[in-house]
Enzyme design. Structure first.
Site, short mmCIF file in Angstrom:
data_model
loop_
_atom_site.label_atom_id
_atom_site.label_comp_id
_atom_site.label_asym_id
_atom_site.label_seq_id
_atom_site.Cartn_x
_atom_site.Cartn_y
_atom_site.Cartn_z
CD GLN A 176 -2.91 -1.33 0.31
OE1 GLN A 176 -3.18 -0.37 -0.44
NE2 GLN A 176 -3.55 -2.48 0.24
CB SER A 196 0.69 -6.34 -4.94
OG SER A 196 -0.25 -7.08 -5.66
CB CYS A 317 -6.79 -10.86 1.14
SG CYS A 317 -5.93 -9.32 1.17
N1 PLP Z 1 0.25 -6.89 1.84
C1 PLP Z 1 -0.65 -5.90 1.94
C2 PLP Z 1 -0.36 -4.74 2.84
C3 PLP Z 1 -1.84 -5.94 1.20
O1 PLP Z 1 -2.71 -4.95 1.29
C4 PLP Z 1 -2.07 -7.05 0.36
C5 PLP Z 1 -3.33 -7.18 -0.39
O2 PLP Z 1 -4.32 -6.56 -0.08
C6 PLP Z 1 -1.08 -8.04 0.27
C7 PLP Z 1 0.06 -7.94 1.03
C8 PLP Z 1 -1.23 -9.23 -0.63
O3 PLP Z 1 -1.06 -8.80 -1.96
P1 PLP Z 1 -1.38 -9.81 -3.18
O4 PLP Z 1 -2.84 -9.68 -3.44
O5 PLP Z 1 -0.57 -9.28 -4.32
O6 PLP Z 1 -0.96 -11.14 -2.77
#
Ligand code: PLP
Length: 371
Positions: A176, A196, A317
């Site tokens: 983020q 990401s 997630c």
């Molecule tokens: N780390 C943070 C702070 C996130 O907000 C997210 C997804 O929302 C992730 C890791 C995981 O990312 P990815 O969807 O690319 O696995």
């Protein structure tokens, strides 16, 4: 529909769609072949890597493409620690992909220590420093909280960590934070940084791990030796091209001053309507966590959706998991947590749509309370 759940994912920019389509239909060749068409695709990957490196403030050789940030985070915990006997420190504000990776290490006997976070959602600095000793192998701190937008001062913390334990490696989950905080990765002084692409206008399924130049990390995947032998497997050329197009566009659109002003205006509006902002200081302009009293976020989310506004609730997630580990660690009680919605902006969210959405959210809350 006004979409304000950009911390969960973003709409894919047209330029990223075009880049991906070109890589699927025209430049579809295997980048690891030796004939001219394949070599050209390999060049496309390296051009994309250079473009991304320029946008995020890193050297191209420090970028390894992965399938997502979850993979990048897991990689650091599974293969990125030199002294396997040392202790590992994370903060209580980490995303589940870091937290669960650390828990895996703990289940195998590693000394995993959790640094508390403050009511504002940032890591408690003195508690963190007290946990570090000469056996600390890795410290992993989220850059910007996906729950509240709280920004950890990674550059300063990295300096403090390394002065206390020069051997300790520092990782930051920058999902983020990438481009959004305006800080070049190389300035942060970290050893690893995960990112990401789908939070910046690219498709889901592509991410990266920044590995500081000179660091020796064990490969994640063995095979054909792609990605400097660190992550074998035929590269996802369409999504790598899309990543480069999207991050370049995001960087062009991003205006920290403007997004901060908009966030502040939203905060004022919600506070004037009896709501509480969670995590007030040191916040990213892109994420706002609001506690709306006497309302269940899930119900509010659905009514707002029916009225044309999409907002988040906790981490997308982990939406199916009960409770909220991070908000609890900030000291919120169950009732407060239940009432928290997350509003997250894109680089091109307009003031008009954000303020219109805020009004609809408050109307929806009043509607729920009157039932
Ligand atoms: N780390 C943070 C702070 C996130 O907000 C997210 C997804 O929302 C992730 C890791 C995981 O990312 P990815 O969807 O690319 O696995």
């Amino acid at each position: 529909m006004i979409y304000l759940d950009n911390a969960a994912t973003t709409k894919v920019y047209d330029c990223a769609v075009k880049a991906a389509c070109a890589a699927m239909s025209v430049n579809f060749y295997n980048p690891n072949t030796t004939y001219k068409s394949g070599v050209l695709v390999r060049e496309c990957i390296e051009n994309a890597r250079n473009q991304i490196a320029a946008a995020i403030g890193a050297h191209a050789s420090e970028i390894v493409f992965t399938s997502c940030a979850t993979e990048s985070n897991n990689w650091v915990f599974s293969c990125g620690i030199k002294n396997k006997k040392g202790n590992v420190i994370i903060s209580a504000g980490e995303h589940s992909s870091v937290y669960e990776s650390a828990m895996q290490l703990k289940s195998r006997g590693v000394d995993v220590r959790i640094a508390p976070i403050t009511r504002d959602g940032v890591v408690d600095e003195s508690a963190l420093l007290n946990l570090i000793d000469e056996n600390t192998a890795l410290v992993s701190l989220i850059h910007v909280s996906n729950e509240t937008g709280a920004v950890n001062p990674i550059k300063r913390l990295t300096k403090l960590i390394k002065s206390k334990s020069p051997r300790a490696l520092v990782h930051s989950d920058g999902v983020q934070g990438l481009v959004k905080t305006g800080e070049p990765i190389s300035d942060l002084g970290v050893d690893y940084y995960s990112a990401s692409a789908h939070k910046l206008g690219a498709p889901k399924g592509i991410g990266l791990l920044y590995i500081r130049q000179g660091l020796n990390v064990a490969p994640l995947l063995y095979g054909g030796g792609q990605e400097r032998g660190l992550r074998s497997g035929t590269q996802n050329t369409p999504y790598i091209s899309a990543f480069a197009a999207a991050v370049t566009k995001f960087k062009r659109l991003a205006n920290i001053g403007e997004i901060t002003r908009l966030r502040n205006e939203l905060c004022d509006f919600f506070v004037a309507n009896g709501c509480k902002i969670i995590g007030q200081s040191q916040n990213s302009g892109y994420i706002l966590c609001v506690s709306i009293p006497n309302v269940k976020a899930e119900i509010l989310q659905n009514i707002a959706h029916d009225n044309g506004v999409i907002i988040g609730k906790g981490a997308a997630c982990s939406g199916s998991k009960r409770g909220n580990r991070v908000l609890s660690a900030m000291g919120l009680n169950a009732k407060e947590i239940e009432s928290c919605v997350r509003i997250s902006l894109a680089a091109d969210t307009s003031r008009e749509e954000a303020m219109e959405a805020a009004k609809i959210i408050i109307q929806a809350a009043n509607q729920i309370r009157s039932l």
